[in-house]
Design a protein around this motif. Structure first.
Motif, PDB file in Angstrom:
ATOM      1  N   GLN A   5      -9.450  11.610 -11.965  1.00  0.00           N
ATOM      2  CA  GLN A   5      -7.950  11.801 -11.498  1.00  0.00           C
ATOM      3  C   GLN A   5      -8.018  10.837 -10.973  1.00  0.00           C
ATOM      4  OE1 GLN A   5      -6.481  14.696 -11.774  1.00  0.00           O
ATOM      5  NE2 GLN A   5      -4.848  14.601  -9.792  1.00  0.00           N
ATOM      6  N   LEU A   6      -6.600  10.380 -10.556  1.00  0.00           N
ATOM      7  CA  LEU A   6      -5.859   8.839 -10.540  1.00  0.00           C
ATOM      8  C   LEU A   6      -4.682   9.230  -9.261  1.00  0.00           C
ATOM      9  CD1 LEU A   6      -5.837   6.680 -13.718  1.00  0.00           C
ATOM     10  CD2 LEU A   6      -8.191   6.424 -11.657  1.00  0.00           C
ATOM     11  N   ASP A   7      -5.099   9.245  -7.825  1.00  0.00           N
ATOM     12  CA  ASP A   7      -4.467   9.249  -6.826  1.00  0.00           C
ATOM     13  C   ASP A   7      -3.630   7.968  -6.832  1.00  0.00           C
ATOM     14  OD1 ASP A   7      -6.581   8.312  -5.360  1.00  0.00           O
ATOM     15  OD2 ASP A   7      -6.718   9.461  -4.170  1.00  0.00           O
ATOM     16  N   LEU A   8      -2.799   7.874  -6.339  1.00  0.00           N
ATOM     17  CA  LEU A   8      -1.834   6.614  -5.232  1.00  0.00           C
ATOM     18  C   LEU A   8      -2.974   5.872  -5.068  1.00  0.00           C
ATOM     19  CD1 LEU A   8       1.258   8.206  -3.535  1.00  0.00           C
ATOM     20  CD2 LEU A   8       1.016   7.463  -6.283  1.00  0.00           C
ATOM     21  N   SER A  13      -4.506  -0.938  -6.360  1.00  0.00           N
ATOM     22  CA  SER A  13      -4.057   0.437  -6.189  1.00  0.00           C
ATOM     23  C   SER A  13      -3.313   1.381  -7.441  1.00  0.00           C
ATOM     24  CB  SER A  13      -2.874   1.399  -4.935  1.00  0.00           C
ATOM     25  OG  SER A  13      -2.025   0.668  -5.250  1.00  0.00           O
ATOM     26  N   VAL A  14      -3.082   1.849  -7.283  1.00  0.00           N
ATOM     27  CA  VAL A  14      -2.556   2.793  -8.881  1.00  0.00           C
ATOM     28  C   VAL A  14      -0.926   2.701  -8.889  1.00  0.00           C
ATOM     29  CG1 VAL A  14      -2.042   5.240  -9.795  1.00  0.00           C
ATOM     30  CG2 VAL A  14      -3.963   4.371  -9.268  1.00  0.00           C
ATOM     31  N   ALA A  15      -0.735   2.838  -7.139  1.00  0.00           N
ATOM     32  CA  ALA A  15       0.928   2.778  -6.986  1.00  0.00           C
ATOM     33  C   ALA A  15       1.328   0.853  -6.846  1.00  0.00           C
ATOM     34  CB  ALA A  15       1.026   3.190  -5.286  1.00  0.00           C
ATOM     35  N   GLU A  16       0.423   0.851  -6.610  1.00  0.00           N
ATOM     36  CA  GLU A  16       0.692  -0.748  -6.474  1.00  0.00           C
ATOM     37  C   GLU A  16       0.828  -1.401  -7.993  1.00  0.00           C
ATOM     38  OE1 GLU A  16      -1.490  -3.293  -3.382  1.00  0.00           O
ATOM     39  OE2 GLU A  16      -2.451  -2.310  -4.329  1.00  0.00           O
ATOM     40  N   GLY A  63       3.812   7.896 -13.332  1.00  0.00           N
ATOM     41  CA  GLY A  63       3.075   8.879 -14.288  1.00  0.00           C
ATOM     42  C   GLY A  63       2.969   8.155 -16.041  1.00  0.00           C
ATOM     43  N   VAL A  64       3.576   7.077 -16.193  1.00  0.00           N
ATOM     44  CA  VAL A  64       3.321   6.795 -17.339  1.00  0.00           C
ATOM     45  C   VAL A  64       1.577   5.275 -16.870  1.00  0.00           C
ATOM     46  CG1 VAL A  64       3.929   4.169 -18.426  1.00  0.00           C
ATOM     47  CG2 VAL A  64       5.406   6.549 -18.475  1.00  0.00           C
TER      48      VAL A  64
END
Length: 120
Positions: A33-36, A66-69, A79-80
């Motif tokens: 699970q990858l969060d922001l 980070s995933v958000a960055e 999501g992509v």
């Protein structure tokens, strides 16, 4: 109507690639699970035959991100980006570390923060 009047995008927008084309129709990442705030970094393995979006993610991840960055810097919807990152994790091109949150907050740290706020 001319062809110019029918165009619903401008030339500066660049090539149009639908998100489902990047992920081959997948909308859910596989694996962890990858969060922001999950930090992701490239492992240094040399990629072969990857799509440009995947290569851009690897370039951005030369340093921990980070995933958000990653999503923002590469210009992919969140999501992509999660699906692309999970694909790269699965192939060992990336590794990740989630920030763990302790169940009990550090009371000494909270006290110092409170004192700092009071000094303002």
């Amino acid at each position: 109507m001319t062809d110019d009047e029918d165009a619903w995008y401008d030339q500066d927008a660049g090539p149009l690639v639908r998100p489902y084309q990047v992920t081959r129709g997948r909308t859910k990442p596989v694996g962890p699970q990858l969060d922001l705030i999950t930090l992701v970094v490239a492992t240094g393995l040399q990629p072969h035959g990857l799509n440009p979006e995947y290569l851009r993610v690897l370039e951005v991840c030369a340093v921990p991100q980070s995933v958000a960055e990653i999503s923002a810097k590469v210009g992919l919807a969140l999501g992509v980006a999660r699906v692309v990152i999970s694909d790269l994790l699965e192939r060992d091109f990336l590794m990740f570390r989630s920030r763990t949150i302790s169940a009990m907050p550090d009371l000494e740290m909270l006290q110092r923060v409170l004192e700092g706020i009071r000094r303002l």
